[in-house]
Design an enzyme around this catalytic site. Structure first.
Site, short mmCIF file in Angstrom:
data_model
loop_
_atom_site.label_atom_id
_atom_site.label_comp_id
_atom_site.label_asym_id
_atom_site.label_seq_id
_atom_site.Cartn_x
_atom_site.Cartn_y
_atom_site.Cartn_z
N ASN A 288 18.84 34.22 16.34
CA ASN A 288 18.97 33.01 15.51
C ASN A 288 17.78 32.97 14.54
O ASN A 288 16.66 32.72 14.96
CB ASN A 288 18.98 31.78 16.43
CG ASN A 288 19.12 30.48 15.67
OD1 ASN A 288 19.00 30.45 14.44
ND2 ASN A 288 19.37 29.40 16.39
N CYS B 86 18.23 24.72 11.15
CA CYS B 86 19.22 25.81 11.09
C CYS B 86 20.32 25.52 10.05
O CYS B 86 21.00 26.45 9.61
CB CYS B 86 19.85 26.04 12.45
SG CYS B 86 18.65 26.54 13.69
N HIS C 100 26.47 30.06 11.04
CA HIS C 100 25.09 30.16 11.51
C HIS C 100 25.10 30.94 12.82
O HIS C 100 25.92 30.67 13.71
CB HIS C 100 24.52 28.75 11.70
CG HIS C 100 23.24 28.74 12.45
ND1 HIS C 100 22.17 29.53 12.09
CD2 HIS C 100 22.84 28.05 13.56
CE1 HIS C 100 21.18 29.32 12.93
NE2 HIS C 100 21.56 28.43 13.83
N1 ACO Z 1 16.77 34.04 31.25
C1 ACO Z 1 17.20 33.75 32.49
N2 ACO Z 1 17.51 32.50 32.87
C2 ACO Z 1 17.39 31.53 31.94
C3 ACO Z 1 16.95 31.76 30.64
C4 ACO Z 1 16.63 33.09 30.30
N3 ACO Z 1 16.21 33.44 29.08
N4 ACO Z 1 16.94 30.60 29.95
C5 ACO Z 1 17.36 29.65 30.80
N5 ACO Z 1 17.63 30.20 32.00
C6 ACO Z 1 18.09 29.54 33.22
C7 ACO Z 1 17.75 28.07 33.28
O1 ACO Z 1 16.42 27.88 33.74
C8 ACO Z 1 18.78 27.56 34.27
O2 ACO Z 1 18.32 27.87 35.54
P1 ACO Z 1 18.57 26.84 36.79
O3 ACO Z 1 20.06 26.72 36.89
O4 ACO Z 1 17.93 27.54 37.93
O5 ACO Z 1 17.91 25.57 36.37
C9 ACO Z 1 20.01 28.42 33.98
O6 ACO Z 1 19.53 29.57 33.24
C10 ACO Z 1 21.08 27.71 33.17
O7 ACO Z 1 20.44 27.04 32.06
P2 ACO Z 1 21.27 26.38 30.90
O8 ACO Z 1 20.32 25.88 29.87
O9 ACO Z 1 22.26 25.40 31.46
O10 ACO Z 1 22.05 27.69 30.37
P3 ACO Z 1 23.13 27.80 29.26
O11 ACO Z 1 24.33 28.51 29.76
O12 ACO Z 1 23.36 26.48 28.56
O13 ACO Z 1 22.45 28.78 28.21
C11 ACO Z 1 21.28 28.61 26.11
C12 ACO Z 1 21.22 28.44 27.62
C13 ACO Z 1 21.53 30.08 25.82
C14 ACO Z 1 19.98 28.14 25.51
C15 ACO Z 1 22.46 27.79 25.57
O14 ACO Z 1 22.40 26.47 26.06
C16 ACO Z 1 22.47 27.74 24.07
O15 ACO Z 1 22.62 28.73 23.40
N6 ACO Z 1 22.41 26.53 23.49
C17 ACO Z 1 22.47 26.35 22.08
C18 ACO Z 1 21.13 26.17 21.62
C19 ACO Z 1 20.86 26.88 20.33
O16 ACO Z 1 21.44 27.86 19.98
N7 ACO Z 1 19.89 26.32 19.65
C20 ACO Z 1 19.42 26.90 18.47
C21 ACO Z 1 19.30 25.93 17.38
S1 ACO Z 1 20.68 24.92 17.20
C22 ACO Z 1 21.78 25.95 16.71
O17 ACO Z 1 21.40 26.89 16.11
C23 ACO Z 1 23.21 25.69 17.01
#
Ligand code: ACO
Length: 321
Positions: free
Chosen positions: A278, A114, A248
């Site tokens: 993204n 990214c 980004h």
């Molecule tokens: N729909 C519903 N529930 C979901 C989904 C979904 N699509 N995805 C995950 N969950 C659930 C998980 O299973 C978890 O359930 P549990 O509590 O029963 O185990 C719950 O939601 C919480 O999961 P987390 O991963 O802690 O949720 P978070 O608030 O961190 O959000 C996300 C997840 C959106 C992926 C976030 O962590 C994020 O955006 N991280 C950055 C990652 C990113 O953007 N990476 C891209 C490349 S790097 C970059 O570009 C910066």
């Protein structure tokens, strides 16, 4: 007078097919409400069958060349930032070079996930500054849909396909325009927070995206903020001097978290995450193109771009457009 790398044109391309949150929630256990609340994403684009990363890159490049008033024959450096090359080799940039009709100079890919566009921009700036090229096409292009695990709700809702491109030209009469400072950083100790579980050497497969989302999220706000401050410090400017922030587009919560941490006015932050998702290396030039074409970013504005991605890699680039 020292040469400056001046941005003379920007262009982008999005595949036609829109994939909405509603459609995704029929495929995996998720909902529009969850995706919008946790990420800000409403829809993303998906490349058509047979539509390759090089096709997206060429479409964006044609628009960037048009905006710059340049022809392929003026270009002597093509850099494509991508994690989703057409083939393992040759470089997607080689195909783009041939397709556009660029007939001299070097063409190669950069792989910083990214952060790829920021790494490619810094690389092109160095080539131009050392007189090794005169006019560069710097492209971010991805077909991330091809490496998604469409059964993993933690990743498949986040990404989309697209491309963005800029023309950078070495100018000795640029006054204060052009790339002013860049900052790049990699910390390979965190390579297993975000990776693809396949590759020619290790598995002889293409693989799918794997991510520890909440850990990446925590690193993102901290490192992106640091990179932005470092790029400004290297240029001797403050965040208050910046007219537009082009981040980004990973997640609206990351954009808001960085703005809050650094006290940035959110109205100065370009956000396309709702409509693009993204798009990895494509997201910064795509967002830049949107804000240039809708008239927000004007000639003479000071623009700070930043990104973080797999590696982990992160960086920032300050440019007066
Ligand atoms: N729909 C519903 N529930 C979901 C989904 C979904 N699509 N995805 C995950 N969950 C659930 C998980 O299973 C978890 O359930 P549990 O509590 O029963 O185990 C719950 O939601 C919480 O999961 P987390 O991963 O802690 O949720 P978070 O608030 O961190 O959000 C996300 C997840 C959106 C992926 C976030 O962590 C994020 O955006 N991280 C950055 C990652 C990113 O953007 N990476 C891209 C490349 S790097 C970059 O570009 C910066």
């Amino acid at each position: 007078m020292a040469s400056r790398s001046v941005l003379t044109g920007v262009g982008s391309y999005l595949p036609k097919r829109v994939l909405s949150n509603a459609e995704l929630s029929r495929r995996v256990d998720t909902s529009d409400e969850w995706i919008v609340e946790r990420t800000g994403i409403r829809e993303r684009r998906i490349a058509a069958d047979g539509e390759k990363t090089s096709d997206l890159a060429c479409a964006a490049s044609v628009k960037a060349l048009e905006a710059a008033g340049r022809d392929a024959k003026d270009i002597d450096l093509v850099i494509v930032a991508t994690t989703t090359p057409d083939l393992t080799f040759p470089a997607t940039a080689a195909r783009v070079q041939a397709e556009l009709g660029v007939s001299h100079g070097a063409a190669f890919d950069i792989q910083a996930v990214c952060s790829g566009f920021i790494f490619a921009l810094a690389t092109a700036d160095n080539f131009l500054a050392r007189g090794q090229a005169k006019a560069a096409l710097v492209i971010g292009a991805e077909t991330f849909s091809r490496i998604m695990d469409w059964e993993d709700r933690g990743t498949c809702v986040l990404f989309g396909d697209g491309a963005g491109a800029v023309v950078l030209e070495a100018r000795e009469d640029a006054a204060d325009r052009g790339v002013i400072s860049t900052f790049l950083r990699t910390d390979g100790r965190m390579h297993d927070l975000l990776y693809v579980d396949g590759g020619p050497s290790e598995t002889q497969t293409v693989g799918k995206v794997r991510m520890v989302g909440n850990a990446v999220f925590r690193h993102a706000v901290e490192h992106i903020s640091g990179a932005m401050l470092e790029a400004c410090a290297r240029a001797g400017v403050s965040l208050d001097d910046v007219d537009w922030f082009v981040p980004h587009q990973a997640n609206q919560r990351i954009l808001d978290g960085v703005a809050r941490k650094l006290g940035i006015d959110v109205d100065k932050v370009v956000s396309t995450v709702a409509l693009h998702g993204n798009t990895s290396a494509a997201s910064v030039p795509l967002a830049l193109d949107v804000a240039v074409r809708d008239g927000r970013i004007k000639s003479g504005d000071l623009v700070l771009m930043e990104a973080l991605g797999g590696g982990l890699t992160w960086g920032a680039a300050l440019i007066r457009v």
